[in-house]
Design a protein around this motif. Structure first.
Motif, PDB file in Angstrom:
ATOM      1  N   GLN A 738      35.826  47.020  23.122  1.00 31.99           N
ATOM      2  CA  GLN A 738      35.886  46.408  24.448  1.00 31.99           C
ATOM      3  C   GLN A 738      36.423  44.970  24.371  1.00 31.99           C
ATOM      4  OE1 GLN A 738      35.228  47.861  27.440  1.00 31.99           O
ATOM      5  NE2 GLN A 738      35.939  45.926  28.387  1.00 31.99           N
ATOM      6  N   ASP A 742      39.843  43.463  26.095  1.00 26.18           N
ATOM      7  CA  ASP A 742      39.875  42.297  26.986  1.00 26.18           C
ATOM      8  C   ASP A 742      40.857  41.235  26.487  1.00 26.18           C
ATOM      9  OD1 ASP A 742      37.991  43.546  28.513  1.00 26.18           O
ATOM     10  OD2 ASP A 742      36.285  42.444  27.676  1.00 26.18           O
ATOM     11  N   ARG A 786      41.001  43.953  39.662  1.00 28.61           N
ATOM     12  CA  ARG A 786      39.661  44.492  39.892  1.00 28.61           C
ATOM     13  C   ARG A 786      38.688  44.037  38.814  1.00 28.61           C
ATOM     14  NH1 ARG A 786      41.042  49.261  39.932  1.00 28.61           N
ATOM     15  NH2 ARG A 786      41.334  49.546  42.178  1.00 28.61           N
ATOM     16  N   GLU A 787      39.064  44.138  37.569  1.00 26.64           N
ATOM     17  CA  GLU A 787      38.149  43.795  36.476  1.00 26.64           C
ATOM     18  C   GLU A 787      37.858  42.298  36.415  1.00 26.64           C
ATOM     19  OE1 GLU A 787      39.189  45.442  32.761  1.00 26.64           O
ATOM     20  OE2 GLU A 787      39.440  47.494  33.518  1.00 26.64           O
ATOM     21  N   ALA A 790      35.336  41.346  39.043  1.00 24.59           N
ATOM     22  CA  ALA A 790      34.152  42.197  39.169  1.00 24.59           C
ATOM     23  C   ALA A 790      32.890  41.378  39.410  1.00 24.59           C
ATOM     24  CB  ALA A 790      33.998  43.064  37.925  1.00 24.59           C
TER      25      ALA A 790
END
Length: 928
Positions: A738, A742, A786-787, A790
């Motif tokens: 993850q 990113d 979107r991310e 969030a």
């Protein structure tokens, strides 16, 4: 020979005239139809004359003619070839402008370009129409144009104060003055108001509004007077140019002009004030001249100071002052009068005592005898000027009144002059010259005694004349006059019968004595005059050489320190004085570049700042703080004042003498020009370094970005594949994948910004303009972000009612993404973001606001620079390119972007960008 040499043309002036004639031969001719206001018929007169030219076979082209709906004007335009106008897109509108390139390609013999003061639409090659006309003239094309008086730079403020209406479209006066022809189109105020009421100037509603405001009768009369006067000034310049070209000497009484002739006399200020009053009554130009003639002794300090104060008074009254050089005062003034076409000369009349009158009479007689034409000249300067320049009026003023308690011949100025002579040790007349005169006479007597009686008295007289000439050559007029008188006495005492006696046995010797005395005085005066003229020529040559050497050394200076050192050494060598320099720094503040020398008083920074701010000299020899021991001169360069020169002199008369003052000001001008040259060299070097650095940086960004984009895309794809299989991965590995994803996405966004910036600055990719919906662009940006968003609350106002905008949808979406990402970075989690848009005048404004810490004061523009970030740089990732990319994209769309405080919130920032509104196409409703 002297007269022939004096009439010989100046070679430099001839070369300049030939160069100007050659330049004008290939340059087009400009004709201006000039009027007091709109509606007087300028365009009508221009078209009528153009039709006459076309009938004679001239290739006439109507480049742009504004008829303003007037039927009579439009009728005259029919039949003339018209140049199609150029379309200029500006903020969604299409503007019609003059097609300069089309006119240059067509190359007519004459082109009509209406409204000289017109401002071109943004995006045009030139900002002003008069600049287009200058390019046409340079191409050899004749141009006719029109202009109203309120559009002249020099008269714009005056017209605004009269009418209460200030126009912002102006034309420099040098453009108007450079026109070969100015035709005044005149109309009385009553006739113009009648045309206005008949609808021949504006539409009825506009005409009623204009009558109540600008087109009032008093305004029209005042504007008409201004137009008439400005046209007369242009015609007067044409007359002067014609006289110079034809070398016409006699004065033409086309307009009045006054010259006041002054000297160091007590009535100089009285003459200046009287001449100023007369020039105001006649509404004409005023000149004030003084004559710098060779003198046997230095001019007293009191007279120098008085003359300097008189010239300063003339300057303050707006007169043109000049110091003329020459041995013949009348000839110098007459040449100045003919050169400037002056019609009236004013001279004063000083009240003198009996001894002074006797001295003036003797001096005038000697001057008349030494000057050509002495047989018909009188002793009065006014009479001699009237005879030497008979075509002008010579006005001789009465003597100025004296105070009741002051006896004639003892006025305070005379007493001050004598006191000044007593105080200054240099002003006492030296006795050494007179002692040498006696010695020369004694030597001549001894030589004559040795040769007598072998030599006849006639030859002995020659020996005494030789002694008089030698005295005049070495010691001046006074000792030569003494030698003449003593020679007559010695010749009579030792060589005329009876010897050793002053008695004369033969009356014929009286004639010999008279001739010897007269010839001796004349030879002495002529020789002394030639000696003084030679000394003055040597001094002027030395001054010119000093200026030349100073300018040559300054031209090779590359550092301000070198200029300071050269100024100190040359000023000390030329004037014998110390100096200090205040130079303008990069922060626009004066800094003392060279400290004062040990024997020089410390300069005052406050006074230097005042001189810089006001652009006027101060200190010794000026009217401002004249008690100071230092002279402060502004260093005025062509563009701006570059500093202050501070000088200290051993004798204050250095600053008051006109010649020395002019020399000092010339040095100051050279220093200022050298400092300005260094400034612009430094600016050019910085600009070149900046351009090369920017070019290298863009090339590096483009190369690195292209090389990084492919592996980053692969890395993002591989992490996405691993994320889809995270169930099979150990727990620790899932977090690592993850984090890799990113960081890869953040690096990918950075590379995209780098590519966008390089592409926009290199102008490689043109914009793909299409009609877009702001609502759809905002939705696409929110989906892409979107991310990152969030952890924030995003509120979007209703955007469905907004019109379409013509833009590159991909790039505007990138702007929205960068603004949203920037808000997410610099606001804590849970912060509220808001997106809203509205139509403001002729543009669409889109805003992204937050309730974070906001932008620190002073950084509102800096944060839009490349690689510049906010105050939280240490904890927020990024390189500071997002906002710079936004500004480049918006600028490419002819829009603006800025940051301001978020409205209605205690903290936070609001980023706003605007896009020009065009004329969107009609959207057809969908078929049912």
């Amino acid at each position: 020979m002297a007269d022939i040499a004096g009439e010989r043309p100046d070679p430099d002036a001839l070369l300049k005239t030939l160069d100007e004639a050659e330049r004008q031969a290939v340059r087009g001719k400009l004709r201006v139809y000039f009027g007091s206001s709109a509606g007087v018929g300028k365009t009508y007169a221009m078209l009528a004359a153009a039709r006459a030219q076309a009938a004679q076979g001239v290739d006439v082209l109507a480049g742009i003619v504004e008829t303003h709906g007037r039927r009579e004007t439009a009728t005259l335009l029919e039949g003339l070839p018209v140049l199609p106008l150029r379309d200029v897109a500006y903020r969604g509108h299409v503007l019609k402008e003059f097609d300069l390139d089309g006119a240059l390609q067509r190359r007519p013999g004459l082109v009509l370009v209406d409204e000289l003061a017109h401002s071109n639409a943004p995006g045009s090659r030139h900002a002003k129409r008069w600049q287009d006309i200058q390019e046409l003239l340079a191409a050899g094309i004749d141009v006719w144009t029109t202009l109203n008086v309120q559009h002249l730079d020099s008269l714009n403020e005056a017209v605004g104060s009269i009418t209460g209406v200030r126009v912002w479209e102006t034309v420099p006066d040098e453009v108007f003055d450079g026109a070969e022809e100015v035709l005044l189109v005149d109309l009385s105020a009553d006739e113009l108001l009648r045309r206005l009421k008949e609808g021949k100037v504006y539409l009825p509603e506009q005409a009623r509004h204009a009558t109540r405001n600008f087109f009032r009768k008093g305004n029209l009369i005042a504007l008409r007077e201004l137009a008439l006067r400005r046209t007369a000034e242009h015609v007067d310049d044409d007359v002067q140019a014609y006289r110079r070209d034809r070398a016409i000497e006699p004065v033409w009484r086309t307009r009045e002009a006054i010259v006041a002739c002054i000297g160091p006399d007590a009535d100089a200020e009285y003459v200046i004030r009287s001449a100023h009053r007369m020039s105001q009554q006649l509404d004409c130009d005023l000149h004030v001249v003084t004559i710098d003639t060779p003198r046997a002794a230095p001019q007293p300090a009191a007279e120098q100071e008085r003359l300097q104060h008189s010239l300063a008074l003339a300057d303050s009254l707006g007169a043109r002052t000049e110091t003329l050089a020459g041995g013949d005062m009348v000839d110098a003034v007459a040449r100045y009068i003919r050169r400037h076409n002056i019609t009236k000369a004013i001279v004063g009349r000083t009240r003198a005592s009996g001894l002074q009158r006797l001295r003036l009479s003797i001096s005038a007689a000697l001057t008349a005898i030494m000057s050509p034409g002495w047989l018909w000249r009188r002793h009065s300067f006014a009479d001699m000027l009237a005879a030497g320049c008979p075509e002008i009026d010579v006005i001789r003023l009465g003597a100025p009144p004296l105070p009741a308690h002051t006896p004639p011949g003892r006025d305070p100025l005379t007493l001050g002059r004598r006191a000044g002579q007593a105080d200054d040790p240099r002003k006492g007349r030296p006795l050494a010259g007179y002692a040498w005169a006696l010695c020369y006479c004694a030597v001549a007597t001894a030589l004559s005694a040795l040769a007598f009686p072998a030599l006849h008295q006639t030859n002995i007289v020659m020996l005494f004349l030789l002694a008089v000439a030698a005295v005049a050559l070495r010691h001046g007029r006074g000792p030569a006059a003494l030698a003449s008188v003593v020679s007559v006495g010695l010749f009579d005492f030792f060589f005329v019968q009876p010897l050793s006696s002053f008695a004369v046995s033969d009356v014929q010797y009286l004639l010999t004595f008279g001739v010897l005395l007269g010839v001796g005085l004349l030879i002495g005066q002529l020789t002394a005059g030639l000696r003084l003229q030679a000394q003055a020529s040597v001094k002027r040559e030395a001054d010119a050489r000093s200026l030349y050497e100073f300018a040559r050394e300054l031209s090779s200076s590359l550092l301000p320190e070198q200029i300071v050192a050269l100024a100190s050494s040359f000023v000390h060598a030329t004037f014998g004085s110390r100096c200090a320099l205040y130079i303008l720094g990069l922060d626009d503040r004066l800094k003392l570049a060279s400290p004062a020398a040990g024997d020089m008083p410390s300069p005052e920074s406050a006074l230097a700042q005042w001189v810089y701010d006001h652009g006027q000299p101060a200190g010794a020899g000026t009217a401002t703080l004249s008690n100071s021991d230092l002279l402060y001169l502004p260093l005025k360069a062509p563009m701006r004042t570059r500093g202050v020169l501070v000088m200290a002199a051993a004798h204050r008369s250095l600053f008051s003498h006109p010649d020395s003052r002019r020399q000092i000001e010339a040095y100051a001008t050279l220093i200022a020009i050298a400092l300005e040259r260094l400034h612009y060299v430094e600016v050019a070097q910085q600009a070149l370094v900046s351009m090369e650095s920017e070019k290298l940086r863009n090339s590096l960004l483009a190369a690195v970005s292209h090389d990084l984009r492919t592996p980053l895309t692969s890395l993002v794809g591989m992490t996405d594949t691993l994320m889809r299989q995270q169930a099979a991965l150990p727990p620790g590995v899932q977090d690592t994948v993850q984090a890799m994803r990113d960081q890869a996405q953040r690096m990918h966004a950075l590379v995209v910004n780098l590519l966008d910036m390089a592409r926009l600055q290199s102008h490689d990719a043109p914009l793909r303009l299409e009609w877009q919906s702001i609502e759809e662009l905002v939705g696409a940006a929110l989906a892409a972000m979107r991310e990152p968003l969030a952890a924030h609350r995003v509120a979007v106002d209703s955007l469905s009612a907004l019109p379409l905008v013509e833009c590159d949808g991909v790039l505007i979406e990138r702007v929205l993404c960068n603004l949203l990402e920037n808000a997410a970075k610099y606001t804590p989690a849970g912060s509220a973001l808001r997106i809203h848009a509205a139509v403001h005048e002729s543009e669409m404004r889109v805003a992204v606001s937050d309730n974070g810490p906001g932008v620190a004061p002073g950084l509102e523009r800096r944060i839009f620079e490349k690689f510049t970030r906010g105050e939280r740089e240490s904890s927020t990732p990024g390189v500071g390119l997002g906002l710079a990319v936004c500004e480049a994209i918006i600028a490419a769309h002819h829009g603006r972007i800025w940051v301001e405080h978020a409205p209605g919130q205690a903290s936070g920032a609001q980023f706003v960008f605007s896009l020009p509104l065009g004329s969107p196409p009609q959207i057809q409703p969908e078929a049912p």
